[in-house]
Design a protein around this motif. Structure first.
Motif, mmCIF file in Angstrom:
data_model
loop_
_atom_site.group_PDB
_atom_site.id
_atom_site.type_symbol
_atom_site.label_atom_id
_atom_site.label_comp_id
_atom_site.label_asym_id
_atom_site.label_seq_id
_atom_site.Cartn_x
_atom_site.Cartn_y
_atom_site.Cartn_z
ATOM 1 N N MET A 1 0.655 -1.015 0.040
ATOM 2 C CA MET A 1 0.081 0.034 0.054
ATOM 3 C C MET A 1 0.873 1.273 0.143
ATOM 4 S SD MET A 1 -3.004 1.066 2.539
ATOM 5 C CE MET A 1 -3.856 -0.693 2.698
ATOM 6 N N SER A 2 0.425 2.341 -0.825
ATOM 7 C CA SER A 2 1.320 3.446 -1.012
ATOM 8 C C SER A 2 1.300 4.245 0.557
ATOM 9 C CB SER A 2 0.688 4.321 -1.996
ATOM 10 O OG SER A 2 -0.456 5.073 -1.639
ATOM 11 N N VAL A 3 2.240 4.943 0.413
ATOM 12 C CA VAL A 3 2.347 5.849 1.703
ATOM 13 C C VAL A 3 0.962 6.815 1.878
ATOM 14 C CG1 VAL A 3 3.475 8.018 2.777
ATOM 15 C CG2 VAL A 3 5.056 6.047 1.884
ATOM 16 N N ILE A 4 0.446 7.460 0.960
ATOM 17 C CA ILE A 4 -0.773 8.422 0.798
ATOM 18 C C ILE A 4 -1.772 7.494 1.266
ATOM 19 C CG2 ILE A 4 -2.209 9.622 -0.528
ATOM 20 C CD1 ILE A 4 0.730 10.842 0.157
ATOM 21 N N ASP A 5 -1.869 6.210 0.819
ATOM 22 C CA ASP A 5 -3.244 5.371 1.094
ATOM 23 C C ASP A 5 -2.875 5.041 2.468
ATOM 24 O OD1 ASP A 5 -4.050 5.498 -1.679
ATOM 25 O OD2 ASP A 5 -3.072 3.371 -2.053
ATOM 26 N N VAL A 6 -1.817 4.490 3.239
ATOM 27 C CA VAL A 6 -1.570 4.435 4.381
ATOM 28 C C VAL A 6 -2.107 5.470 5.392
ATOM 29 C CG1 VAL A 6 -0.222 3.614 6.286
ATOM 30 C CG2 VAL A 6 0.092 2.662 4.324
ATOM 31 N N PHE A 7 -1.674 6.446 4.835
ATOM 32 C CA PHE A 7 -2.078 7.955 5.825
ATOM 33 C C PHE A 7 -3.382 8.180 5.642
ATOM 34 C CE2 PHE A 7 -2.954 12.547 5.220
ATOM 35 C CZ PHE A 7 -2.647 12.986 6.512
ATOM 36 N N TRP A 8 -4.211 8.252 4.435
ATOM 37 C CA TRP A 8 -5.407 8.528 4.513
ATOM 38 C C TRP A 8 -6.394 7.266 5.268
ATOM 39 C CZ3 TRP A 8 -6.806 13.165 4.391
ATOM 40 C CH2 TRP A 8 -6.200 13.909 3.766
ATOM 41 N N GLU A 9 -5.929 6.213 5.309
ATOM 42 C CA GLU A 9 -6.746 5.027 6.164
ATOM 43 C C GLU A 9 -6.553 5.234 7.614
ATOM 44 O OE1 GLU A 9 -5.982 0.364 6.490
ATOM 45 O OE2 GLU A 9 -6.415 1.125 4.438
ATOM 46 N N PHE A 10 -5.279 5.620 7.911
ATOM 47 C CA PHE A 10 -5.167 5.738 9.334
ATOM 48 C C PHE A 10 -6.126 7.057 9.945
ATOM 49 C CE2 PHE A 10 -2.769 8.368 12.209
ATOM 50 C CZ PHE A 10 -2.634 7.461 13.693
ATOM 51 N N MET A 11 -5.930 8.090 9.074
ATOM 52 C CA MET A 11 -6.583 9.443 9.671
ATOM 53 C C MET A 11 -8.200 9.335 9.490
ATOM 54 S SD MET A 11 -4.294 11.254 10.191
ATOM 55 C CE MET A 11 -5.161 13.001 10.340
ATOM 56 N N GLN A 12 -8.865 8.522 8.265
ATOM 57 C CA GLN A 12 -10.160 8.384 8.248
ATOM 58 C C GLN A 12 -10.608 7.242 9.548
ATOM 59 O OE1 GLN A 12 -10.832 7.117 4.239
ATOM 60 N NE2 GLN A 12 -10.579 9.065 3.744
ATOM 61 N N LYS A 13 -9.936 6.364 9.792
ATOM 62 C CA LYS A 13 -10.432 5.278 10.872
ATOM 63 C C LYS A 13 -10.128 5.762 12.243
ATOM 64 C CE LYS A 13 -9.706 0.577 12.007
ATOM 65 N NZ LYS A 13 -9.273 -0.703 11.847
ATOM 66 N N TYR A 14 -8.703 6.717 12.521
ATOM 67 C CA TYR A 14 -8.666 6.978 13.885
ATOM 68 C C TYR A 14 -8.884 8.362 14.286
ATOM 69 C CZ TYR A 14 -6.931 2.260 13.856
ATOM 70 O OH TYR A 14 -6.760 0.857 14.011
ATOM 71 N N HIS A 15 -8.721 9.366 13.317
ATOM 72 C CA HIS A 15 -8.663 10.762 13.356
ATOM 73 C C HIS A 15 -9.445 11.506 12.398
ATOM 74 C CE1 HIS A 15 -5.649 9.937 16.460
ATOM 75 N NE2 HIS A 15 -4.751 9.431 15.622
ATOM 76 N N PRO A 16 -10.772 11.163 12.365
ATOM 77 C CA PRO A 16 -11.371 11.812 11.099
ATOM 78 C C PRO A 16 -11.783 13.407 11.363
ATOM 79 C CG PRO A 16 -12.986 10.339 12.716
ATOM 80 C CD PRO A 16 -11.620 10.075 12.813
#
Length: 94
Positions: A1-16
């Motif tokens: 998974m790309s860095v950007i994909d990992v970042f957005w998944e993390f943000m949407q799940k834990y820090h929306p």
């Protein structure tokens, strides 16, 4: 998974609440021993002397910083987490 994909998944799940900020990114290769925050340093495997540190931050605010560690070649994601006001909030090994 790309860095950007990992970042957005993390943000949407834990820090929306932070998703709508205008995020910037910076990266650099750092020696593991030079990472000041002890909680961040614990996440890095002991045999990794250098890691690629990717920092996400938004303009005008140094309060919230998302960090992502990769191996020194940038091929393997190791962990992602959030610092807020220099306090370690959470991190997850990848």
């Amino acid at each position: 998974m790309s860095v950007i994909d990992v970042f957005w998944e993390f943000m949407q799940k834990y820090h929306p609440q932070l998703v709508n900020n205008d995020w910037l990114v910076d990266s650099q290769l750092v020696k593991s021993k030079d990472i000041i925050n002890p909680e961040m340093r614990k996440i890095i495997p002991l045999d990794m002397l250098e890691v690629n540190l990717i920092l996400f931050y938004y303009d005008g605010n140094s309060k919230d910083i998302v960090f992502l560690f990769q191996n020194n070649k940038g091929k393997q994601n190791i962990a992602i987490g959030l610092l807020s006001d220099d306090e370690f909030l959470n991190a997850f090994k990848l």
